[in-house]
Design a protein around this motif. Structure first.
Motif, PDB file in Angstrom:
ATOM      1  N   GLU A   1      47.816  46.262  48.508  1.00  0.00           N
ATOM      2  CA  GLU A   1      46.585  46.610  47.757  1.00  0.00           C
ATOM      3  C   GLU A   1      46.848  47.113  46.342  1.00  0.00           C
ATOM      4  O   GLU A   1      46.034  46.912  45.448  1.00  0.00           O
ATOM      5  CB  GLU A   1      45.780  47.702  48.482  1.00  0.00           C
ATOM      6  N   ASP A   2      47.977  47.787  46.146  1.00  0.00           N
ATOM      7  CA  ASP A   2      48.245  48.337  44.814  1.00  0.00           C
ATOM      8  C   ASP A   2      49.119  47.399  43.971  1.00  0.00           C
ATOM      9  O   ASP A   2      49.536  47.749  42.873  1.00  0.00           O
ATOM     10  CB  ASP A   2      48.916  49.717  44.941  1.00  0.00           C
TER      11      ASP A   2
ATOM     12  N   GLN B   1      38.599  43.278  47.390  1.00  0.00           N
ATOM     13  CA  GLN B   1      38.794  44.371  46.437  1.00  0.00           C
ATOM     14  C   GLN B   1      37.972  44.086  45.181  1.00  0.00           C
ATOM     15  O   GLN B   1      37.840  42.923  44.790  1.00  0.00           O
ATOM     16  CB  GLN B   1      40.278  44.394  46.068  1.00  0.00           C
ATOM     17  N   GLU B   2      37.453  45.146  44.558  1.00  0.00           N
ATOM     18  CA  GLU B   2      36.612  44.841  43.387  1.00  0.00           C
ATOM     19  C   GLU B   2      37.499  44.293  42.253  1.00  0.00           C
ATOM     20  O   GLU B   2      38.684  44.605  42.164  1.00  0.00           O
ATOM     21  CB  GLU B   2      35.708  46.021  43.026  1.00  0.00           C
TER      22      GLU B   2
ATOM     23  N   ALA C   1      38.273  44.589  39.093  1.00  0.00           N
ATOM     24  CA  ALA C   1      39.176  45.300  38.171  1.00  0.00           C
ATOM     25  C   ALA C   1      40.459  45.723  38.892  1.00  0.00           C
ATOM     26  O   ALA C   1      41.562  45.535  38.365  1.00  0.00           O
ATOM     27  CB  ALA C   1      38.467  46.520  37.578  1.00  0.00           C
ATOM     28  N   SER C   2      40.338  46.244  40.109  1.00  0.00           N
ATOM     29  CA  SER C   2      41.570  46.664  40.783  1.00  0.00           C
ATOM     30  C   SER C   2      42.329  45.462  41.340  1.00  0.00           C
ATOM     31  O   SER C   2      43.557  45.481  41.443  1.00  0.00           O
ATOM     32  CB  SER C   2      41.308  47.728  41.855  1.00  0.00           C
ATOM     33  N   MET C   3      41.602  44.392  41.663  1.00  0.00           N
ATOM     34  CA  MET C   3      42.278  43.157  42.095  1.00  0.00           C
ATOM     35  C   MET C   3      43.105  42.595  40.932  1.00  0.00           C
ATOM     36  O   MET C   3      44.214  42.089  41.117  1.00  0.00           O
ATOM     37  CB  MET C   3      41.229  42.140  42.569  1.00  0.00           C
ATOM     38  N   THR C   4      42.560  42.690  39.722  1.00  0.00           N
ATOM     39  CA  THR C   4      43.291  42.225  38.535  1.00  0.00           C
ATOM     40  C   THR C   4      44.576  43.035  38.360  1.00  0.00           C
ATOM     41  O   THR C   4      45.661  42.469  38.167  1.00  0.00           O
ATOM     42  CB  THR C   4      42.409  42.342  37.270  1.00  0.00           C
ATOM     43  N   GLU C   5      44.451  44.366  38.468  1.00  0.00           N
ATOM     44  CA  GLU C   5      45.633  45.237  38.355  1.00  0.00           C
ATOM     45  C   GLU C   5      46.676  44.853  39.400  1.00  0.00           C
ATOM     46  O   GLU C   5      47.876  44.790  39.134  1.00  0.00           O
ATOM     47  CB  GLU C   5      45.238  46.719  38.559  1.00  0.00           C
ATOM     48  N   ARG C   6      46.175  44.624  40.618  1.00  0.00           N
ATOM     49  CA  ARG C   6      47.052  44.270  41.744  1.00  0.00           C
ATOM     50  C   ARG C   6      47.836  42.989  41.445  1.00  0.00           C
ATOM     51  O   ARG C   6      49.057  42.925  41.607  1.00  0.00           O
ATOM     52  CB  ARG C   6      46.152  44.093  42.982  1.00  0.00           C
TER      53      ARG C   6
ATOM     54  N   ARG D   1      50.378  43.318  38.531  1.00  0.00           N
ATOM     55  CA  ARG D   1      51.606  43.997  38.954  1.00  0.00           C
ATOM     56  C   ARG D   1      52.499  43.035  39.736  1.00  0.00           C
ATOM     57  O   ARG D   1      53.723  43.010  39.543  1.00  0.00           O
ATOM     58  CB  ARG D   1      51.237  45.224  39.802  1.00  0.00           C
TER      59      ARG D   1
ATOM     60  N   TYR E   1      39.167  37.966  40.345  1.00  0.00           N
ATOM     61  CA  TYR E   1      39.873  38.823  39.382  1.00  0.00           C
ATOM     62  C   TYR E   1      39.883  38.138  38.038  1.00  0.00           C
ATOM     63  O   TYR E   1      39.341  37.030  37.898  1.00  0.00           O
ATOM     64  CB  TYR E   1      41.287  39.179  39.866  1.00  0.00           C
TER      65      TYR E   1
END
Ligand SMILES: [Zn+2]
Ligand SMILES: [Zn+2]
Length: 335
Positions: free
Chosen positions: A183-184, A210-211, A213-218, A221, A247
């Motif tokens: 997830e992260d 996952q929403e 913005a956090s899916m994009t971060e995920r 990474r 994302y």
């Protein structure tokens, strides 16, 4: 007409029909017929002459009629009409994909996780296809239902691989993993393990809702991890049953291009991911690709021509697809 070309047409028809909820069942019928043909590779000209196209598994009267038009004219007016209706007409910039130059699949599974065949059976399957290499990429531990592999089992697996390699000498076996993107955005195995492997495919399997913005971060990474070679089925979509993750595709694809991480066109019939439209975006972002069957049994290695029509529609030049490289170029591209 070549059975593979016919199967590609039926597959694309199924793919387009599936975008219309009301056509779900017809879409399935076309897809099933396509995959049946690509696996069995019948002599469709002979069957056409004998008026026996419906003897092909999955081919009923309606699909036989489409095939007849295709065999007699070399093209499908039905497909052309669908493409236009769906706003995805034939384009000038489609590429040429020569499947006789396809050298091997880098994403496959064995009984070490959720595959249905042993490593030896998969290696022999690759040999029968004339492949020069096969990536064995079973799942990482997070996928507990399939008994995913941690460091210890990977070590055991490498011993089996040495044995299998000695029996199937003309196919180079690449030891890899299909590691879960958590997830992260961290990966389901430590770097110290990943760096020992020939090929690392990082895939999103869970928490795809996952929403954005956090899916994009995920995803950013994951593509930045120096051990990742390929992003497997990058959206996680399952057409007809599950929407893929959403994302900032452009940002993630550009980052993937920067880190020389390839994006997969996974032609498992349940996935077809990246789609031709998304693959075109990835191409514009500068990405390289792999075309993989994600085979869980030797027979599934036959699926690859379906990824080929998707890559062609996306306009991807063959030299941007890792599977057309010989084994030395591939292993250096994988780093
Ligand atoms: Zn997967
Ligand atoms: Zn897989």
């Amino acid at each position: 007409m070549d059975a593979i070309a016919a199967a590609q047409v039926l597959s694309e028809i199924g793919y387009l029909l599936r975008q219309n909820e009301a056509e779900r069942f017809r879409a399935k019928a076309f897809a099933a017929a396509a995959w049946s043909i690509v696996v069995s590779r019948p002599d469709i000209d002979a069957l056409h002459k004998a008026n026996a196209l419906t003897t092909i598994e999955g081919v009923g009267a309606g699909i036989a009629k489409i095939l007849t038009g295709l065999i007699e004219t070399g093209q499908s007016s039905y497909l052309e009409r669908l493409r236009t209706e769906m706003g995805q007409p034939a384009r000038e910039d489609e590429s040429q994909i020569d499947l006789s130059k396809y050298r091997g699949d880098v994403h496959s599974h064995t009984k070490w996780s959720d595959g249905k065949a042993t490593m030896l059976e998969m290696a022999e399957g690759a040999q029968a296809m004339g492949y020069r290499y096969l990536g064995i990429t079973d799942h990482s531990p997070r996928i507990t239902v399939v008994h995913g592999l941690g460091a210890e089992r990977l070590l055991e697996q490498s011993r089996e691989m040495a044995e299998v390699q000695s029996k199937v000498e003309d196919v180079t076996l690449l030891q890899g993993i299909e590691v879960d993107i958590l997830e992260d955005g961290s990966l389901d195995l430590p770097d110290a393990v990943l760096e020992l492997l020939d090929v690392v495919i990082a895939s999103p399997h869970v928490k795809l809702r996952q929403e954005p913005a956090s899916m994009t971060e995920r995803m950013l990474r994951a593509v930045s991890n120096p051990h990742v070679d390929v992003i497997g089925h990058p959206t996680g979509r399952r057409p007809g049953s599950r929407e893929g993750a959403s994302y900032d595709f452009e940002a993630v694809f550009k980052e993937a291009a920067k880190h020389k991480v390839a994006l997969e066109i996974d032609c498992d019939p349940a996935r077809m991911d990246l789609s031709p439209e998304m693959a075109r975006l990835a191409l514009e972002c500068g990405c390289n690709f792999t075309m993989d069957a994600d085979a869980h049994a030797p027979v599934e290695l036959f699926y690859v021509p379906m990824a080929a029509w998707m890559a062609r529609r996306a306009g991807i030049p063959q030299d941007r697809i890792l599977n057309f490289m010989d084994v030395d170029a591939l292993t250096s591209a994988l780093g």
